[in-house]
Design a protein around this motif. Structure first.
Motif, PDB file in Angstrom:
ATOM      1  N   GLU A  96       0.774  -1.197   0.059  1.00  0.00           N
ATOM      2  CA  GLU A  96      -0.236   0.054   0.066  1.00  0.00           C
ATOM      3  C   GLU A  96       0.840   1.358  -0.061  1.00  0.00           C
ATOM      4  N   MET A  97       0.079   2.270  -0.475  1.00  0.00           N
ATOM      5  CA  MET A  97       0.688   3.623  -0.248  1.00  0.00           C
ATOM      6  C   MET A  97      -0.357   4.627  -0.179  1.00  0.00           C
ATOM      7  N   GLY A  98      -0.316   5.482   1.149  1.00  0.00           N
ATOM      8  CA  GLY A  98      -1.204   6.408   1.334  1.00  0.00           C
ATOM      9  C   GLY A  98      -1.059   7.163   2.597  1.00  0.00           C
ATOM     10  N   ILE A  99      -0.642   8.458   2.290  1.00  0.00           N
ATOM     11  CA  ILE A  99      -0.504   9.398   3.514  1.00  0.00           C
ATOM     12  C   ILE A  99      -1.677   9.260   4.468  1.00  0.00           C
ATOM     13  N   GLY A 100      -1.362   9.062   5.882  1.00  0.00           N
ATOM     14  CA  GLY A 100      -2.334   8.831   6.779  1.00  0.00           C
ATOM     15  C   GLY A 100      -2.832   7.584   7.128  1.00  0.00           C
ATOM     16  N   ASN A 101      -2.215   6.535   6.132  1.00  0.00           N
ATOM     17  CA  ASN A 101      -2.834   5.273   6.606  1.00  0.00           C
ATOM     18  C   ASN A 101      -2.376   4.538   7.947  1.00  0.00           C
ATOM     19  N   THR A 102      -1.020   4.996   8.524  1.00  0.00           N
ATOM     20  CA  THR A 102      -1.042   4.432   9.763  1.00  0.00           C
ATOM     21  C   THR A 102      -1.790   4.651  10.934  1.00  0.00           C
ATOM     22  N   THR A 103      -2.562   5.939  10.596  1.00  0.00           N
ATOM     23  CA  THR A 103      -3.388   6.321  11.652  1.00  0.00           C
ATOM     24  C   THR A 103      -4.849   5.530  11.544  1.00  0.00           C
ATOM     25  N   SER A 104      -5.074   5.419  10.170  1.00  0.00           N
ATOM     26  CA  SER A 104      -6.307   4.522   9.949  1.00  0.00           C
ATOM     27  C   SER A 104      -6.005   3.070  10.223  1.00  0.00           C
ATOM     28  N   ALA A 105      -4.700   2.351  10.305  1.00  0.00           N
ATOM     29  CA  ALA A 105      -4.411   1.013  10.585  1.00  0.00           C
ATOM     30  C   ALA A 105      -4.346   1.087  12.149  1.00  0.00           C
ATOM     31  N   ALA A 106      -3.943   1.919  12.940  1.00  0.00           N
ATOM     32  CA  ALA A 106      -4.198   2.080  14.508  1.00  0.00           C
ATOM     33  C   ALA A 106      -5.715   2.221  14.855  1.00  0.00           C
ATOM     34  N   ALA A 107      -6.461   3.027  14.344  1.00  0.00           N
ATOM     35  CA  ALA A 107      -7.980   2.920  14.701  1.00  0.00           C
ATOM     36  C   ALA A 107      -8.525   1.653  14.251  1.00  0.00           C
ATOM     37  N   ILE A 108      -8.231   1.004  13.508  1.00  0.00           N
ATOM     38  CA  ILE A 108      -8.637  -0.281  13.169  1.00  0.00           C
ATOM     39  C   ILE A 108      -8.220  -1.520  14.233  1.00  0.00           C
ATOM     40  N   ALA A 109      -7.034  -1.308  14.700  1.00  0.00           N
ATOM     41  CA  ALA A 109      -6.452  -2.507  15.781  1.00  0.00           C
ATOM     42  C   ALA A 109      -7.135  -1.855  17.079  1.00  0.00           C
ATOM     43  N   LEU A 110      -7.245  -0.642  17.303  1.00  0.00           N
ATOM     44  CA  LEU A 110      -7.875  -0.178  18.521  1.00  0.00           C
ATOM     45  C   LEU A 110      -9.454  -0.649  18.504  1.00  0.00           C
ATOM     46  N   ALA A 111      -9.820  -0.415  17.520  1.00  0.00           N
ATOM     47  CA  ALA A 111     -11.454  -1.076  17.326  1.00  0.00           C
ATOM     48  C   ALA A 111     -11.668  -2.564  17.471  1.00  0.00           C
ATOM     49  N   LEU A 112     -10.728  -3.220  17.086  1.00  0.00           N
ATOM     50  CA  LEU A 112     -10.877  -4.715  16.945  1.00  0.00           C
ATOM     51  C   LEU A 112     -10.312  -5.191  18.310  1.00  0.00           C
TER      52      LEU A 112
END
Length: 338
Positions: A163-179
């Motif tokens: 992947e490539m996407g500025i801001g996507n570690t923030t997205s990944a962290a939010a997913i991990a927190l939610a799960l």
């Protein structure tokens, strides 16, 4: 071209119908391993890795001749919260770099004989800021999911999704927190290099994102829709399509693993055809792999993304199969001890 997935409900049903490994091929591979000219267990984890690959391909003496690396790029509305050290324009600039052959992943794919494909997904329209509500509508997520689903070459014999996407570690962290729960700080890392107050701000954005989307936290696909991005959804589509085609998958770093975790949350066992290519230097990746029961093949302090760690691990899988399929048995070599 295979038919598109028309709804998340349809996709969830597809996950339930996923094929499993070929048990006969796995047992035959294990039997062959006991006959090779080496002491039992002498190749360590390579032996189990070879048996895993044989089981998913349904072949006792396979070789990898057509690996595929797919890079998906997407832009995130949450990047407007200042969670990255780089502006969103870098996503498009890096896509151009991929297409021109100048990125690390280009060199690694070429080195290990992998076909490299790049998909830029609606870069001019970032996802919604998930601190204000869901990042994607179902229709929007389905477009990205189908991009990934259709991107897999049915003739490939090993898949890496990056992947490539500025801001996507923030997205990944939010997913991990939610799960998996815990604190936002537990899952939030430096990403492109944020530190100090900027890192604390990023963790706060992660926490606010999960708070704003509490309805998603008990559903893997909804977690992906509400907190993910188009490139994460496309990786999920590609990983799922690979399973339907009996193509083994090497997972990349924190972002790829977070996307894959949504698939596992949606259907237990959905990642059985995958291995973790590496553990990255991103702070929460090791914990996420532990949650998924995945032991990484490599640990090299990488945190680049773009499929680079997983692409490097292609060599490990190739090496495991070269030994398994190419070594002589005791009988063939005329060596005593078999």
């Amino acid at each position: 071209m295979t038919q598109d997935i028309e709804s998340l409900a349809q996709f969830a049903n597809l996950l339930k119908e996923f094929p499993g490994p070929n048990i006969e091929a796995r047992e035959a591979a294990a039997t062959r391993d006991t006959q090779l000219t080496k002491p039992p267990g002498a190749l360590g984890r390579l032996e189990g890795l070879a048996a895993w690959y044989c089981a998913w391909r349904g072949v006792v003496r396979p070789e990898i001749s057509n690996p595929q690396v797919i890079i998906f790029a997407g832009n995130h509305g949450v990047a407007g919260q200042g969670v990255s050290a780089f502006p969103a324009e870098v996503t498009r600039q890096m896509v151009l770099n991929f297409q021109q052959g100048g990125a690390a992943i280009n060199q690694l794919a070429r080195t290990f004989g992998a076909q490299l494909d790049v998909y830029a997904i609606e870069l001019d329209t970032p996802t919604a800021d998930f601190t204000q509500g869901p990042a994607m509508t179902e229709t929007g997520m389905l477009r990205a999911l189908n991009t990934g689903w259709q991107s897999v070459d049915p003739n490939s014999d090993l898949l890496v999704a990056g992947e490539m996407g500025i801001g996507n570690t923030t997205s990944a962290a939010a997913i991990a927190l939610a799960l998996y729960g815990g604190k936002a700080e537990d899952w939030t890392g430096r990403g492109t290099g944020v530190e100090g107050h900027a890192l604390a701000h990023k963790a706060d954005v992660v926490a606010r994102g999960v708070e704003a989307n509490q309805q998603c936290t008990n559903n893997g696909l909804e977690t992906l829709r509400c907190l993910g991005g188009r490139e994460l959804a496309a990786m999920v589509g590609a990983i799922a399509r690979a399973r339907s085609l009996h193509i083994p998958v090497i997972l990349d770093g924190f972002i790829c693993t977070a996307a894959a975790a949504c698939l596992e949350a949606a259907q237990s066992g959905a990642l059985d055809h995958t291995v973790a290519g590496h553990v990255s230097a991103e702070v929460a990746h090791a914990n996420l792999l532990e949650k998924l029961g995945k032991e990484p093949l490599l640990s090299l302090d990488m945190r680049l993304g773009e499929g680079s760690g997983a692409a490097l691990a292609i060599a490990i899988v190739k090496g495991a199969l070269a030994c398994h399929s190419g070594m002589a048995t005791f009988a063939e070599a005329g060596v005593a001890g078999g």
